[in-house]
Design a protein around this motif. Structure first.
Motif, PDB file in Angstrom:
ATOM      1  N   VAL A  87      57.219  49.172  39.784  1.00 55.50           N
ATOM      2  CA  VAL A  87      56.822  48.693  38.316  1.00 55.50           C
ATOM      3  C   VAL A  87      57.569  47.247  38.286  1.00 55.50           C
ATOM      4  CG1 VAL A  87      58.692  48.781  36.078  1.00 55.50           C
ATOM      5  CG2 VAL A  87      57.516  51.010  37.221  1.00 55.50           C
ATOM      6  N   GLY A  88      56.455  47.097  37.674  1.00 54.90           N
ATOM      7  CA  GLY A  88      56.282  45.137  37.425  1.00 54.90           C
ATOM      8  C   GLY A  88      57.102  45.274  35.830  1.00 54.90           C
ATOM      9  N   CYS A  89      56.814  43.947  35.320  1.00 54.74           N
ATOM     10  CA  CYS A  89      57.095  43.305  34.514  1.00 54.74           C
ATOM     11  C   CYS A  89      56.778  43.850  32.896  1.00 54.74           C
ATOM     12  CB  CYS A  89      56.826  41.987  33.875  1.00 54.74           C
ATOM     13  SG  CYS A  89      56.556  41.037  35.099  1.00 54.74           S
ATOM     14  N   PHE A  90      56.270  44.883  32.650  1.00 51.16           N
ATOM     15  CA  PHE A  90      56.751  46.687  31.953  1.00 51.16           C
ATOM     16  C   PHE A  90      56.540  47.589  32.128  1.00 51.16           C
ATOM     17  CE2 PHE A  90      52.265  44.518  32.202  1.00 51.16           C
ATOM     18  CZ  PHE A  90      51.175  46.091  32.058  1.00 51.16           C
ATOM     19  N   GLY A 103      42.264  46.635  30.096  1.00 52.39           N
ATOM     20  CA  GLY A 103      43.310  46.554  31.132  1.00 52.39           C
ATOM     21  C   GLY A 103      44.382  45.324  31.155  1.00 52.39           C
ATOM     22  N   ASP A 104      44.392  44.546  30.414  1.00 52.70           N
ATOM     23  CA  ASP A 104      45.377  43.933  30.108  1.00 52.70           C
ATOM     24  C   ASP A 104      46.535  43.767  29.186  1.00 52.70           C
ATOM     25  OD1 ASP A 104      44.239  41.146  31.784  1.00 52.70           O
ATOM     26  OD2 ASP A 104      42.380  40.806  29.805  1.00 52.70           O
ATOM     27  N   TYR A 166      48.347  36.415  42.155  1.00 51.51           N
ATOM     28  CA  TYR A 166      46.780  37.019  42.292  1.00 51.51           C
ATOM     29  C   TYR A 166      45.947  36.795  41.159  1.00 51.51           C
ATOM     30  CZ  TYR A 166      43.595  40.627  43.132  1.00 51.51           C
ATOM     31  OH  TYR A 166      42.097  41.328  43.890  1.00 51.51           O
ATOM     32  N   SER A 167      46.427  36.825  40.248  1.00 50.30           N
ATOM     33  CA  SER A 167      45.911  37.187  38.845  1.00 50.30           C
ATOM     34  C   SER A 167      44.839  36.309  38.587  1.00 50.30           C
ATOM     35  CB  SER A 167      46.368  37.963  37.281  1.00 50.30           C
ATOM     36  OG  SER A 167      45.463  37.526  36.544  1.00 50.30           O
ATOM     37  N   PRO A 168      45.219  34.435  38.515  1.00 49.25           N
ATOM     38  CA  PRO A 168      44.601  33.975  37.627  1.00 49.25           C
ATOM     39  C   PRO A 168      43.977  33.078  39.339  1.00 49.25           C
ATOM     40  CG  PRO A 168      47.217  33.150  38.788  1.00 49.25           C
ATOM     41  CD  PRO A 168      46.993  34.864  38.581  1.00 49.25           C
ATOM     42  N   LEU A 169      44.198  33.120  40.475  1.00 43.63           N
ATOM     43  CA  LEU A 169      43.663  33.299  41.060  1.00 43.63           C
ATOM     44  C   LEU A 169      42.193  33.436  41.371  1.00 43.63           C
ATOM     45  CD1 LEU A 169      46.094  33.415  44.993  1.00 43.63           C
ATOM     46  CD2 LEU A 169      44.729  30.646  43.832  1.00 43.63           C
ATOM     47  N   GLY A 297      47.668  42.800  34.057  1.00 44.85           N
ATOM     48  CA  GLY A 297      47.474  44.275  33.686  1.00 44.85           C
ATOM     49  C   GLY A 297      48.169  44.911  35.211  1.00 44.85           C
ATOM     50  N   ILE A 298      48.135  46.686  34.794  1.00 49.05           N
ATOM     51  CA  ILE A 298      48.185  47.655  35.632  1.00 49.05           C
ATOM     52  C   ILE A 298      47.626  47.551  36.921  1.00 49.05           C
ATOM     53  CG2 ILE A 298      49.005  50.231  36.272  1.00 49.05           C
ATOM     54  CD1 ILE A 298      51.281  48.409  34.969  1.00 49.05           C
ATOM     55  N   ALA A 299      46.038  48.296  35.876  1.00 52.00           N
ATOM     56  CA  ALA A 299      44.887  47.914  37.571  1.00 52.00           C
ATOM     57  C   ALA A 299      44.565  46.949  38.534  1.00 52.00           C
ATOM     58  CB  ALA A 299      43.504  48.722  36.651  1.00 52.00           C
ATOM     59  N   GLU A 300      44.980  45.325  37.845  1.00 58.50           N
ATOM     60  CA  GLU A 300      45.193  44.196  38.602  1.00 58.50           C
ATOM     61  C   GLU A 300      46.257  44.229  39.802  1.00 58.50           C
ATOM     62  OE1 GLU A 300      44.593  41.070  37.003  1.00 58.50           O
ATOM     63  OE2 GLU A 300      43.358  40.235  38.091  1.00 58.50           O
ATOM     64  N   THR A 301      47.187  44.644  38.577  1.00 60.44           N
ATOM     65  CA  THR A 301      48.561  45.049  39.814  1.00 60.44           C
ATOM     66  C   THR A 301      48.649  45.374  41.339  1.00 60.44           C
ATOM     67  OG1 THR A 301      49.384  43.917  38.617  1.00 60.44           O
ATOM     68  CG2 THR A 301      50.693  45.181  39.926  1.00 60.44           C
ATOM     69  N   GLN A 302      47.252  46.951  40.890  1.00 60.59           N
ATOM     70  CA  GLN A 302      47.164  48.052  42.010  1.00 60.59           C
ATOM     71  C   GLN A 302      46.677  47.454  42.854  1.00 60.59           C
ATOM     72  OE1 GLN A 302      49.170  51.058  42.521  1.00 60.59           O
ATOM     73  NE2 GLN A 302      48.265  50.570  43.986  1.00 60.59           N
ATOM     74  N   GLU A 303      45.499  47.000  42.271  1.00 63.36           N
ATOM     75  CA  GLU A 303      44.197  45.470  43.055  1.00 63.36           C
ATOM     76  C   GLU A 303      45.063  44.935  44.383  1.00 63.36           C
ATOM     77  OE1 GLU A 303      40.780  44.330  41.032  1.00 63.36           O
ATOM     78  OE2 GLU A 303      40.729  43.099  41.871  1.00 63.36           O
ATOM     79  N   MET A 304      45.709  44.243  43.068  1.00 62.46           N
ATOM     80  CA  MET A 304      46.562  42.958  44.305  1.00 62.46           C
ATOM     81  C   MET A 304      47.703  44.026  45.362  1.00 62.46           C
ATOM     82  SD  MET A 304      50.081  42.167  44.696  1.00 62.46           S
ATOM     83  CE  MET A 304      50.793  42.630  43.296  1.00 62.46           C
TER      84      MET A 304
END
Ligand code: NAP
Ligand code: ZN
Length: 348
Positions: A87-90, A103-104, A166-169, A297-304
């Protein structure tokens, strides 16, 4: 009620001490998991020390959680007992607004906004308490799966530091043919170097000193610059397509902006206590872009997480016990961390 042993601080100038907190029994779609490791993010320090304004005390920080599922609610479909999760920041959001649907969830426009993992109010109306604790109950849609190839201790920091870079890169096109600079090689920065290199970019580190040079090159940087050496930033004028600044303290942003090519972008993710002074000529004169970014977002965190597993990336961590949190905070502020302190909750 499940109890958790936790480390809490009770004032901006206080010290962390061991305590006990209560967690919810998992609701129908909630997951209760045992936290094995939690990273210490500089945001924990800004919050605990009141640098971003008053916090709610007692405060249990921690938004880089990795552990193993203990119990699931009857309608949970995505996880089972024994799964490795993070679990991350939220821990919640409305799930219905334009941002959540895109997804944000970190920008939720719903009535309660994004519900942060600590220093917020949870869906039960109680203050949220973060990962400096032995267990937590979270709605399944805000939980990520940790791939088997990544050790839990090295996975924990990915849940904030990893996704924040990951997100901004990705958004700003780090990849083959792009020159990317990462400013500040701490918890966020050392993930940024690894991720940008894995994405195929040519990566430079801009650090205060040369002390981390060997590590920077090992993480994938082909250039390493120390601003303590006179003339460094002048020599880097108009060099980079993308600069990501992770600096946690006051800095001269104008000098960094000058290192962008015409049309290049500087994305700031660091959140120091004080406002910065900006000279707009450096942007206007070269059609440059100044942007910000906040986790993902959650989907992007899983992708990372999946990207890290695929490319063999993880955080480089120093594992500490609960009693070491106070000293670790001072070392992070002194940029004396290689590269993330991670708390082993078995020591609680
Ligand atoms: P960290 O581990 O302390 O790293 C910050 C790095 O900034 C240091 O290692 C240091 O790198 C550099 N630095 C520190 N003081 C400096 C100074 N006076 N001048 C120039 N450089 C300096 O912190 P972190 O956990 O990576 O977090 C970094 C910042 O990002 C914090 O402000 C945090 O709150 C914020 N943050 C934002 C998000 C988001 O979503 N946007 C998410 C997490 C954290 P060198 O030693 O290499 O110079
Ligand atoms: Zn963080």
């Amino acid at each position: 009620m499940p109890h958790a042993i936790a480390y809490a601080i009770d004032a901006p100038t206080g010290r962390f001490a061991r305590t006990t907190i209560e967690r919810r029994e998992p609701g129908p779609t909630e997951v209760l998991f045992d936290i094995a490791y939690t990273g210490i993010c500089h945001s924990d320090i800004h919050t605990a020390r009141g640098e971003w304004g008053p916090a709610t005390y007692p405060l249990v920080p921690g938004h880089e959680l990795a552990g193993v599922v203990r119990e699931v609610g009857p309608a949970v479909t995505r996880f089972a007992v024994g799964d490795r999760v993070g679990v991350g920041c939220f821990v919640d959001s409305c799930g219905e607004c334009e941002q959540c649907l895109a997804g944000d969830e970190q920008f939720c426009d719903g009535p309660g906004g994004t519900i942060w993992t600590y220093n917020a109010t949870g869906r039960d109306g109680l203050p949220t308490a973060g990962g400096y604790s032995t267990c937590i109950t979270v709605e399944q849609d805000y939980v990520c799966r940790i791939p088997d190839g990544i050790e839990l201790s090295q996975a924990a920091p990915l849940l904030c530091a990893g996704i924040t870079l990951y997100s901004p890169l990705k958004r700003w096109g780090a990849g083959p043919g792009k020159r990317v600079a990462i400013v500040g090689m701490g918890g966020l920065g050392h993930m940024g170097v690894q991720l940008a290199a894995a994405m195929g970019a040519e990566v430079a580190v801009i650090s205060q000193t040369r002390s981390k040079e060997a590590d920077g090159r090992r993480f994938g940087a082909s250039e390493y610059h120390a601003v303590s050496e006179p003339g460094t930033l002048r020599a880097l004028r108009k060099r980079f397509d993308l600069i990501i600044s992770t600096v946690s303290a006051d800095q001269n942003l104008n000098a960094r902006i000058g290192c962008l090519k015409t049309g290049g972008a500087l994305v700031d993710v660091g959140l120091p206590e004080h406002p910065v002074q900006l000279s707009l000529g450096g942007l206007v004169g070269q059609r440059r872009i100044l942007a910000g970014s906040q986790i993902g977002g959650i989907a992007e965190t899983q992708e990372m997480l999946d990207f890290c597993a695929e490319h063999g990336l993880a955080a480089q961590v120093e594992v500490i016990g609960g009693e070491d949190i106070n000293a670790a905070y001072d070392r992070v502020v002194a940029s004396d961390v290689r590269y993330r302190f991670v708390i082993d909750t078995a020591t609680f």
